[in-house]
Design a protein around this motif. Structure first.
Motif, PDB file in Angstrom:
ATOM      1  N   LEU A 208      34.543 -10.847  79.350  1.00 11.40           N
ATOM      2  CA  LEU A 208      35.729 -11.519  79.867  1.00 11.40           C
ATOM      3  C   LEU A 208      35.685 -13.019  79.569  1.00 11.40           C
ATOM      4  O   LEU A 208      36.704 -13.623  79.210  1.00 11.40           O
ATOM      5  CB  LEU A 208      35.853 -11.272  81.371  1.00 11.40           C
ATOM      6  CG  LEU A 208      37.140 -11.737  82.064  1.00 11.40           C
ATOM      7  CD1 LEU A 208      38.369 -11.167  81.379  1.00 11.40           C
ATOM      8  CD2 LEU A 208      37.117 -11.331  83.532  1.00 11.40           C
ATOM      9  N   HIS A 212      38.259 -15.268  77.392  1.00  6.29           N
ATOM     10  CA  HIS A 212      38.771 -16.498  78.010  1.00  6.29           C
ATOM     11  C   HIS A 212      38.515 -17.702  77.096  1.00  6.29           C
ATOM     12  O   HIS A 212      39.404 -18.531  76.889  1.00  6.29           O
ATOM     13  CB  HIS A 212      38.066 -16.681  79.355  1.00  6.29           C
ATOM     14  CG  HIS A 212      38.689 -17.677  80.271  1.00  6.29           C
ATOM     15  ND1 HIS A 212      40.048 -17.794  80.450  1.00  6.29           N
ATOM     16  CD2 HIS A 212      38.115 -18.612  81.093  1.00  6.29           C
ATOM     17  CE1 HIS A 212      40.296 -18.753  81.328  1.00  6.29           C
ATOM     18  NE2 HIS A 212      39.141 -19.264  81.720  1.00  6.29           N
ATOM     19  N   GLY A 237      39.742  -9.106  74.653  1.00  2.00           N
ATOM     20  CA  GLY A 237      40.590  -8.809  75.803  1.00  2.00           C
ATOM     21  C   GLY A 237      40.700  -7.316  76.067  1.00  2.00           C
ATOM     22  O   GLY A 237      40.612  -6.862  77.220  1.00  2.00           O
ATOM     23  N   SER A 240      37.319  -6.121  77.409  1.00  2.00           N
ATOM     24  CA  SER A 240      37.097  -6.534  78.798  1.00  2.00           C
ATOM     25  C   SER A 240      38.008  -5.778  79.757  1.00  2.00           C
ATOM     26  O   SER A 240      37.628  -5.527  80.914  1.00  2.00           O
ATOM     27  CB  SER A 240      37.319  -8.050  78.944  1.00  2.00           C
ATOM     28  OG  SER A 240      38.648  -8.411  78.618  1.00  2.00           O
ATOM     29  N   LEU A 271      45.394  -9.310  83.092  1.00  2.00           N
ATOM     30  CA  LEU A 271      44.660  -9.249  81.832  1.00  2.00           C
ATOM     31  C   LEU A 271      45.512  -8.629  80.737  1.00  2.00           C
ATOM     32  O   LEU A 271      45.516  -9.104  79.590  1.00  2.00           O
ATOM     33  CB  LEU A 271      43.374  -8.451  82.037  1.00  2.00           C
ATOM     34  CG  LEU A 271      42.423  -8.375  80.841  1.00  2.00           C
ATOM     35  CD1 LEU A 271      42.098  -9.765  80.305  1.00  2.00           C
ATOM     36  CD2 LEU A 271      41.142  -7.653  81.215  1.00  2.00           C
ATOM     37  N   THR A 290      44.043 -14.867  81.596  1.00  2.00           N
ATOM     38  CA  THR A 290      42.610 -14.601  81.798  1.00  2.00           C
ATOM     39  C   THR A 290      42.054 -15.427  82.953  1.00  2.00           C
ATOM     40  O   THR A 290      41.137 -14.987  83.651  1.00  2.00           O
ATOM     41  CB  THR A 290      41.806 -14.891  80.517  1.00  2.00           C
ATOM     42  OG1 THR A 290      42.195 -16.156  79.959  1.00  2.00           O
ATOM     43  CG2 THR A 290      42.011 -13.798  79.486  1.00  2.00           C
ATOM     44  N   THR A 293      42.922 -13.428  85.900  1.00  2.00           N
ATOM     45  CA  THR A 293      42.088 -12.226  85.957  1.00  2.00           C
ATOM     46  C   THR A 293      40.722 -12.538  86.554  1.00  2.00           C
ATOM     47  O   THR A 293      40.223 -11.820  87.436  1.00  2.00           O
ATOM     48  CB  THR A 293      41.910 -11.636  84.550  1.00  2.00           C
ATOM     49  OG1 THR A 293      43.186 -11.295  84.013  1.00  2.00           O
ATOM     50  CG2 THR A 293      41.028 -10.388  84.601  1.00  2.00           C
TER      51      THR A 293
END
Length: 372
Positions: A208, A212, A237, A240, A271, A290, A293
């Motif tokens: 993640l 990001h 992405g 994750s 996300l 993100t 998220t």
């Protein structure tokens, strides 16, 4: 809301700030060896061959090395004004835990001592790389500090993810009695921290952070780096998203509440929205997605933890917030200090991001120190 709950919420905010802000720092560090090659050098080679010209391999190697170093310098420059300030959130979270919940702090550092020591060493080496990489220009010096930055950027979020997931999934704990006082302590080893769920938490946080950081680079750069960062962000992405769904569903099945399930669902939607925004070239919205998220995932973790500081594993007793908390007077003094200093910290952080908001490219870089 009593002061114990207030400080539990403030700790959740501090961990949220740390993982959202330092998360993209980690992601940028992970991407150094991934985005350090552009398409310009390959096009140049093809053009030379098309004209019947074969440039000496040493010349191409030097040219490629300079290009890779310039691209890495550009990526590191995007986080240069921010990374050390972002780490203040971790220091503040640790200090607040020590002052507000000393038993929580003591149990964590006794149970996770080796893991947290490794995290500390990892962050120190990574930070040394960020500080010392540009001091010299010889190849070996730069390469070794790059290894420290990349390795630390992978290992640090993994260890943080493992630690936080263990608090929620549960640790082996035992209850002791000393006179009329009863207290709960960690009763395990380093290997007892490495459960499949905890390892999944570490991998999920790492991937993640990678997505990001890719969104941050796409937002902060131009040219090839921006396009390549967007491509990596899509892949990271999606990976994750799968990992996060499995992780939050696993933890939710063990510790979930109605509120944590709702927050986990919103995190998943955020996300997916980030992935869609990235596909459309809306880097700002993708980065916001993100960020949301990560923040919502931390909130879900703390919702699954409340009203405990550490959940017990299996039949082990829980360490409750009430048992881990400091005296009411200590919490009152801390609350007044937080009222004064928290707005200052938030204001300064927002100001630095506003000042350094423009996009960067390789052309914006100054000559490295010692270059001729």
């Amino acid at each position: 809301m009593d002061l114990i709950t207030v400080w539990f919420v403030l700790l959740a905010i501090l961990w949220t700030g740390y993982l959202v802000l330092e998360g993209f720092d980690f992601g940028v560090g992970m991407l150094l060896p991934v985005l350090d090659r552009g398409r310009g050098l390959d096009r140049g080679r093809g053009l030379d061959r098309g004209r019947g010209l074969e440039a000496p391999s040493s010349h191409l190697d030097q040219r490629g090395e300079r290009e890779a170093n310039d691209r890495r310098r550009t990526m590191l420059t995007t986080i240069g004004p921010h990374w050390d300030g972002n780490e203040v959130w971790l220091l503040t979270a640790g200090g607040a835990t020590f002052a507000a919940f000393p038993h929580w702090y003591a149990t964590m550092f006794s149970g996770m001592y080796l893991a947290l020591l490794l995290l500390l060493v990892t962050l120190i080496l990574r930070n040394m790389g960020l500080e010392y990489r540009h001091k010299r220009t010889d190849r070996e010096w730069v390469r070794r500090w790059d290894l420290a930055i990349v390795g630390g950027s992978f290992l640090a979020p993994f260890l943080v993810g493992v630690a936080l997931t263990n608090l929620v999934a549960g640790l082996p704990m035992t209850e002791h009695t000393m006179g009329s006082m009863r207290y709960t302590e960690f009763d395990g080893s380093l290997l007892s921290l490495l459960t499949p769920t905890a390892l999944l938490g570490g991998v999920t946080v790492t991937v993640l952070c990678l997505a990001h950081g890719a969104h941050f680079l796409a937002l902060k750069t131009t040219g090839d780096i921006r396009e390549q960062a967007r491509a990596v962000a899509t892949k990271a992405g999606l990976a994750s998203a799968v990992l996060a769904v499995v992780l939050l569903a696993t933890l939710g099945a063990q510790r979930g509440t109605a509120a944590s399930w709702v927050v986990s669902g919103i995190a998943a939607v955020a996300l997916l929205a980030a992935i869609a925004a990235n596909a459309k070239g809306a880097e700002g919205w993708a980065f916001t997605g993100t960020s949301a998220t990560i923040a919502l995932t931390v909130v879900a973790y703390f919702l699954m933890l409340f009203p405990n500081a550490i959940n017990g594993r299996g039949d082990s007793p829980d360490l409750t917030l009430a048992a881990a908390a400091s005296s009411p007077l200590t919490l009152q003094i801390m609350t007044w200090a937080a009222v004064v200093f928290t707005p200052i910290m938030l204001g300064y952080t927002a100001w630095t991001y506003w000042v350094f908001r423009r996009r960067l490219s390789v052309d914006d870089l100054p000559q490295p120190v010692g270059a001729h």
